[in-house]
Design an enzyme around this catalytic site. Sequence first.
Site, PDB file in Angstrom:
ATOM      1  N   HIS A  10     -46.298 -81.051-116.769  1.00  0.00           N
ATOM      2  CA  HIS A  10     -45.514 -82.001-115.976  1.00  0.00           C
ATOM      3  C   HIS A  10     -44.118 -81.521-115.606  1.00  0.00           C
ATOM      4  CE1 HIS A  10     -43.826 -83.382-119.937  1.00  0.00           C
ATOM      5  NE2 HIS A  10     -42.784 -83.710-119.206  1.00  0.00           N
ATOM      6  N   GLU A  68     -40.906 -78.510-111.571  1.00  0.00           N
ATOM      7  CA  GLU A  68     -39.469 -78.800-111.497  1.00  0.00           C
ATOM      8  C   GLU A  68     -38.624 -77.710-112.157  1.00  0.00           C
ATOM      9  OE1 GLU A  68     -36.331 -82.322-112.787  1.00  0.00           O
ATOM     10  OE2 GLU A  68     -38.256 -82.144-113.802  1.00  0.00           O
ATOM     11  N   ASP A  69     -39.044 -77.204-113.311  1.00  0.00           N
ATOM     12  CA  ASP A  69     -38.160 -76.360-114.136  1.00  0.00           C
ATOM     13  C   ASP A  69     -38.568 -74.897-114.246  1.00  0.00           C
ATOM     14  OD1 ASP A  69     -36.634 -78.595-114.686  1.00  0.00           O
ATOM     15  OD2 ASP A  69     -37.757 -79.105-116.490  1.00  0.00           O
ATOM     16  N   ASP A  84     -43.575 -89.232-121.588  1.00  0.00           N
ATOM     17  CA  ASP A  84     -42.462 -88.292-121.509  1.00  0.00           C
ATOM     18  C   ASP A  84     -41.178 -88.957-122.024  1.00  0.00           C
ATOM     19  OD1 ASP A  84     -40.884 -85.982-120.392  1.00  0.00           O
ATOM     20  OD2 ASP A  84     -40.187 -87.514-118.998  1.00  0.00           O
TER      21      ASP A  84
END
Length: 725
Positions: free
Chosen positions: A72, A76-77, A139
């Site tokens: 997840h 993004e990272d 999360d």
Amino acid sequence: MIPVEDLITLVRDYNPKTDEKLIRAAYKYGREMHEGQTRHSGEPYFSHPVAVAAILASQRLDDATIITALLHDTIEDTPASYATVEKQFGRQVADLVDGVTKLTNLQLSSSETKQAENFRKLFMAMSKDLRVILVKLADRLHNMRTIKAMRPEKQVQKARETMDIFAPLAGRMGMQWMREELEDLAFRVINPEARASIMRRFITLTKETGDVIERITGDMRHELDAAGIEAEVFGRAKKPYSIWRKMQEKEMGFSRLSDIYGFRIITGSEADCYAVLGAIHQRWRAVPGRFKDYISQPKSNGYRSIHTTVSGRDGKRVEVQIRTQAMHDVAESGVAAHWSYRDGVRSENPFAVDPAKWISTLTEQFDAEEDHEDFLEAVKLEMYADKVFCFTPKGDVVKLPRGATPIDFAYAIHTRIGNACVGSKVDGMRVPLWTRIKNGQSVEVITAEGQMPQVTWLDIATTGKAKSAIRRALREQDRDRFIKLGRELARAAFEHVGKKATDKALETAARTLRLGGADTILARLGSAELTAREVLNAVYPELVAEEHDHIRSEAAVIGLSPDQHFDRALCCQPLPGERIVGITYRGKGVVVHSIDCETLADFEDQPGRWLDLHWHSGSHPPIYSVALDVTIGNDAGVLGRICTLIGERKANISNLTIFDRKPDFYRMMVDVELRDVEHLHSVISTLEAESDVAAVERHRDPARAAGSAAAMERQEPRGGFQAAQ
């Protein structure tokens, strides 16, 4: 960090047919992508996605959700992209990961307008695939469990966001265990002293009374055995936050709280649920008004259970929930039960709700809300409210939030019924429209042709659907008047920058602001839902950016005829930026009051003298005097410092009178010349921050209203302004 084999074992326990190869590949890919990254605690970053996956595995969720949890944060990272995730794990997983990424970027605790926009995106993501929210909730849960590694200010921000948004969302989805844990983890950060106090009292109570839970659980098992009912009994103390909230709501101390223990009885069949209820009520006295049957009237998220509260010989109350195992599975997983597995196949729980249907019922009234404030109100009403169940005269069940009124009931039946409502009957008795409906009551709506919603209904209604419909109807009633006023506001604003408010310019503004058309723009302007500056900026942003000239004092107010000029009322001293109305004096002019001025009550029986007015939306010069009531310490240099602070805020002191002198403080009236209401707030905030200022507030004197009228009668030129041309 949980090893991959342990994670697969967790999944295989409830889904022997799981795709172990794909989960193993996702684990390997996620670990490689996050290689070298660490959390605030110093742990490898990938330990977080693995923990999230384990939380979702405990909810018996499908492979796609588990794999999404592992990946997840990759888009993004890390260098990973949507395309690479789709290629290796399929489009379904890629869409879920992308959805979680977009949710992570939403600032749900930002400004109201931005928050409303982001809530819309949140519900849009939910409508596409609810599993996105399930991953996001897991999360957040793991982040809250490990929050101590964050900076203190970040902890508070995350805790408040959790308390305001994620915990209620989990509860609304039926995941009550998650809601309670999120609330308690947030409570630990926001109010650690209160939580510690409650925990200490629990320990003291246990020492004084022994193990109450074990004793009552044993008593209940004995009663069920005697009645020949097979059932499991579980007991627990309520969470500290739940207890603290009850203490606040009921305004009582811990020692006076009675229902701090909860018990759950799991039966083999629905019939046994009612048999258990009978056995419990025979043994212990039922508390009136605390019985709810969610088996015959389930919640919209699929929740079914019987709730009752009983009182023992010592007067202590305990809450009892009674349900079957299938009902319990839905109660634990909520809407997520739709994706849960048992023995390798999708669980066919007859009580699980269709997520698509659930999300459509949750969001149906939000679509009608264009205004950000109204939208947020509707969301929070729907997310936070407890429910009551009432009946139509034909016996149909209507679910409403606690505190709902007959107006809410009418709009729940149909908007047309709500708009035409003139009265109501509850259990056959005529009642006022502001009556609060209680569980089990029968409600009848009385309608009349030609009836239209009243403004006061907004204070009576509690549901988002009713409030939306009322606002829409009121908007349509006042639309022509608002369009006329909006046209005048637009004309003045455009002329101020040397342009004309043509239909073409207004249509351009409507397209830029994504509104219906020129009339919608004008109606929003007239009702103060849009500012003229926003409309101007949508068409000529470069002119608005360059605009530095002050609005001429004679053009400051819009809505007067060309030959009228105005005075500011001395009683309330209205400032640009505040809502205003004008009171006319025949042949003389207009006195402008703030909309909340007390003296307006003197003119309620003279509606013909009232004028709808607006301040010009541009930049005003600092010429509008306001009186401030300031109390300062009596010490050397304090008065000079106060004057300096006001000057630093670009405000001029036109008069200063000390009217109360004491050995330790002075109280004075300071007349300050300001630009607008924001300038006022800036000055007050600066003074409040000064340690030698004990109090500061805006001074309003209704007795000075006569002075405004007298000045108007004399037509004094000083302080009087010509109408905007």
